[in-house]
Motif scaffolding. Structure first.
Motif, PDB file in Angstrom:
ATOM      1  N   LEU A 187       0.937  -0.963  -0.525  1.00 41.02           N
ATOM      2  CA  LEU A 187      -0.448   0.150   0.080  1.00 41.02           C
ATOM      3  C   LEU A 187       1.087   0.981  -0.174  1.00 41.02           C
ATOM      4  O   LEU A 187       1.641   0.995   0.534  1.00 41.02           O
ATOM      5  N   ASP A 188       0.719   2.202  -0.985  1.00 38.91           N
ATOM      6  CA  ASP A 188       1.145   3.562  -0.784  1.00 38.91           C
ATOM      7  C   ASP A 188       0.117   4.654  -0.825  1.00 38.91           C
ATOM      8  O   ASP A 188      -0.621   4.732  -0.868  1.00 38.91           O
ATOM      9  N   PHE A 189       0.589   5.169  -0.005  1.00 37.20           N
ATOM     10  CA  PHE A 189       0.207   6.925   0.803  1.00 37.20           C
ATOM     11  C   PHE A 189       0.803   7.913   1.109  1.00 37.20           C
ATOM     12  O   PHE A 189       2.081   8.213   1.335  1.00 37.20           O
ATOM     13  N   TYR A 190       0.158   8.841   0.752  1.00 39.56           N
ATOM     14  CA  TYR A 190       1.023   9.941   1.233  1.00 39.56           C
ATOM     15  C   TYR A 190       0.432  10.646   2.327  1.00 39.56           C
ATOM     16  O   TYR A 190      -1.080  10.709   2.499  1.00 39.56           O
TER      17      TYR A 190
ATOM     18  N   TYR B  46       8.436   6.581   5.609  1.00 41.85           N
ATOM     19  CA  TYR B  46       7.928   5.144   6.046  1.00 41.85           C
ATOM     20  C   TYR B  46       7.247   4.051   6.145  1.00 41.85           C
ATOM     21  O   TYR B  46       6.434   4.333   5.244  1.00 41.85           O
ATOM     22  N   TYR B  47       7.318   2.994   6.689  1.00 37.41           N
ATOM     23  CA  TYR B  47       7.906   1.007   6.439  1.00 37.41           C
ATOM     24  C   TYR B  47       6.761   0.973   7.477  1.00 37.41           C
ATOM     25  O   TYR B  47       6.795   1.312   8.953  1.00 37.41           O
ATOM     26  N   LEU B  48       5.854   0.221   7.191  1.00 35.67           N
ATOM     27  CA  LEU B  48       4.646  -0.577   8.177  1.00 35.67           C
ATOM     28  C   LEU B  48       3.877  -1.904   8.074  1.00 35.67           C
ATOM     29  O   LEU B  48       3.701  -1.879   6.498  1.00 35.67           O
ATOM     30  N   GLU B  49       3.743  -2.412   9.032  1.00 35.41           N
ATOM     31  CA  GLU B  49       3.867  -4.007   8.604  1.00 35.41           C
ATOM     32  C   GLU B  49       1.985  -4.197   9.536  1.00 35.41           C
ATOM     33  O   GLU B  49       2.186  -3.895  10.507  1.00 35.41           O
ATOM     34  N   LEU B  50       1.278  -4.992   9.051  1.00 32.25           N
ATOM     35  CA  LEU B  50       0.057  -4.879   9.668  1.00 32.25           C
ATOM     36  C   LEU B  50      -0.607  -6.126   9.001  1.00 32.25           C
ATOM     37  O   LEU B  50      -0.745  -6.864   8.449  1.00 32.25           O
ATOM     38  N   GLU B  51      -0.356  -7.388   9.816  1.00 32.87           N
ATOM     39  CA  GLU B  51      -1.534  -8.820   9.884  1.00 32.87           C
ATOM     40  C   GLU B  51      -3.028  -8.635  10.857  1.00 32.87           C
ATOM     41  O   GLU B  51      -3.132  -7.839  12.179  1.00 32.87           O
ATOM     42  N   GLN B  52      -3.555  -8.637  10.054  1.00 31.32           N
ATOM     43  CA  GLN B  52      -5.407  -9.141  10.203  1.00 31.32           C
ATOM     44  C   GLN B  52      -5.520 -10.163   9.830  1.00 31.32           C
ATOM     45  O   GLN B  52      -5.697 -10.455   9.033  1.00 31.32           O
TER      46      GLN B  52
ATOM     47  N   LYS C 257       4.053   1.874   2.797  1.00 30.26           N
ATOM     48  CA  LYS C 257       5.029   2.131   3.159  1.00 30.26           C
ATOM     49  C   LYS C 257       4.401   3.890   2.029  1.00 30.26           C
ATOM     50  O   LYS C 257       3.162   4.360   1.495  1.00 30.26           O
ATOM     51  N   TYR C 258       4.233   4.765   3.860  1.00 25.09           N
ATOM     52  CA  TYR C 258       3.978   5.809   3.377  1.00 25.09           C
ATOM     53  C   TYR C 258       4.778   7.249   3.873  1.00 25.09           C
ATOM     54  O   TYR C 258       5.749   6.933   4.608  1.00 25.09           O
ATOM     55  N   SER C 259       4.259   8.528   3.697  1.00 26.20           N
ATOM     56  CA  SER C 259       4.993   9.082   3.260  1.00 26.20           C
ATOM     57  C   SER C 259       4.243  10.707   3.270  1.00 26.20           C
ATOM     58  O   SER C 259       3.300  10.714   3.508  1.00 26.20           O
ATOM     59  N   LEU C 260       4.844  10.981   4.697  1.00 22.86           N
ATOM     60  CA  LEU C 260       4.868  12.169   5.497  1.00 22.86           C
ATOM     61  C   LEU C 260       5.205  13.423   4.464  1.00 22.86           C
ATOM     62  O   LEU C 260       6.390  14.015   4.022  1.00 22.86           O
ATOM     63  N   MET C 261       4.211  14.435   4.555  1.00 22.32           N
ATOM     64  CA  MET C 261       4.122  16.069   4.202  1.00 22.32           C
ATOM     65  C   MET C 261       3.200  17.082   4.644  1.00 22.32           C
ATOM     66  O   MET C 261       1.823  16.268   4.433  1.00 22.32           O
ATOM     67  N   THR C 262       3.567  17.719   4.508  1.00 20.84           N
ATOM     68  CA  THR C 262       2.575  19.054   5.174  1.00 20.84           C
ATOM     69  C   THR C 262       1.560  19.198   4.566  1.00 20.84           C
ATOM     70  O   THR C 262       2.291  19.430   3.273  1.00 20.84           O
TER      71      THR C 262
END
Length: 304
Positions: free
Chosen positions: A55-58, A85-91, A99-104
């Motif tokens: 998954l890719d998010f801004y 940032y990288y994140l793994e979540l088991e459900q 992978k998500y990117s932080l920007m104002t």
């Protein structure tokens, strides 16, 4: 007067599956009270039911300093945005990677049009993507308008290069091709740009009509040739300046999350076939060793 492109952007909506919502919840937990909106983009958006797709998010925030636990990371996010940032979540036995990117939001708006020389934002977000969880209608409209600006600017930076007569696929394909060439990308610029336009051809036809008017008897749009030569020079300088910026962003990404170096190497291997094994020292000190790794990867053909 109604803005047809803005109407198209507003209409691009999606009801996310449970695993996507769970990942969004986790990101909000990591950065409490800072997230203003999410923009979902990338290949997983096109194959949303495929759990193997990352998954890719801004993630649009209000403050770098308040969104990060580390002052260093906040400073890096300010000077070399975005922070990744990288994140793994088991459900329910399914592992979702993200992978998500932080920007104002303010920076996102600034980089979505002619105020930004490089195409990192206005190139990417003129492509299909979806706004999610905007805090309120005002924030949603700011994101929609920024993306509308990105679409129109990408069109203005693409069309003269294929003027005086071109199809929607030729206009947008050329624009994405030029944009990808300004970055250090492991996949082919030609193949990637063609794939994106072909998959969403109807969307680009509709947007092109909103910007350029109706097609002629051959299915082509009539486009002005004004400024084509100066625009070619501008893309040349974007390539010259864009490559070093990409190296900095890769180094920044490797710094930002645990396992960042290995993640970057896996991504490069998947796209280019180059299998580079970082040393324990490189994993522990990615910022110090990033120039050496970048040079070796370049020599091995990881970037085209």
């Amino acid at each position: 007067m109604s803005d047809k492109v803005l109407d198209i952007i507003r209409s691009e909506k999606l009801e996310p599956p449970a695993r996507v919502n769970a990942v969004l919840d986790k990101i909000e937990e990591r950065h409490p009270d800072r997230v203003l909106a999410f923009v979902y983009y990338g290949s997983s958006l096109r194959e949303i039911e495929n759990p193997d797709k990352m998954l890719d998010f801004y993630v649009l925030i209000d403050s770098y300093r308040k969104a990060h636990k580390s002052i260093l990371r906040a400073w890096l996010n300010l000077t070399i945005p975005p922070a990744v940032y990288y994140l793994e979540l088991e459900q329910d036995g399914v592992v979702s990677t993200c992978k998500y990117s932080l920007m104002t939001l303010k920076e996102f708006e600034k980089r979505s049009g002619k105020d930004a020389f490089h195409s990192q934002i206005w190139g990417r977000f003129s492509q299909p993507c979806v706004l999610m969880r905007a805090q309120n209608e005002s924030i949603a409209e700011r994101v929609y308008k920024a993306r509308t600006k990105a679409v129109k600017y990408m069109a203005s930076q693409s069309a003269p290069l294929v003027a005086p007569s071109a199809t929607a696929a030729e206009i947008w394909g050329r624009g994405f091709y030029e944009s990808y060439r300004t970055e250090l990308r492991p996949e082919s610029s030609v193949g990637r740009s063609t794939e994106i336009v072909e998959r969403f051809n109807e969307r680009y036809e509709t947007i092109s009509r909103a910007i350029f008017g109706e097609v002629d008897s051959k299915g082509c749009f009539n486009i002005s040739t004004d400024g084509a030569k100066s625009l070619s020079r501008k893309w040349f300088w974007r390539r010259v300046r864009g490559k070093p910026r990409s190296i900095l962003r890769v180094a920044h990404g490797a710094l930002t999350f645990d396992g960042g170096v290995d993640y970057v190497m896996r991504k490069l291997k998947n796209h280019s076939g180059v299998d580079y094994k970082p040393t324990p020292f490189q994993r522990k000190h990615p910022f110090l060793t990033a120039p050496i790794m970048g040079w070796k990867l370049w020599k091995m053909g990881a970037f085209r």
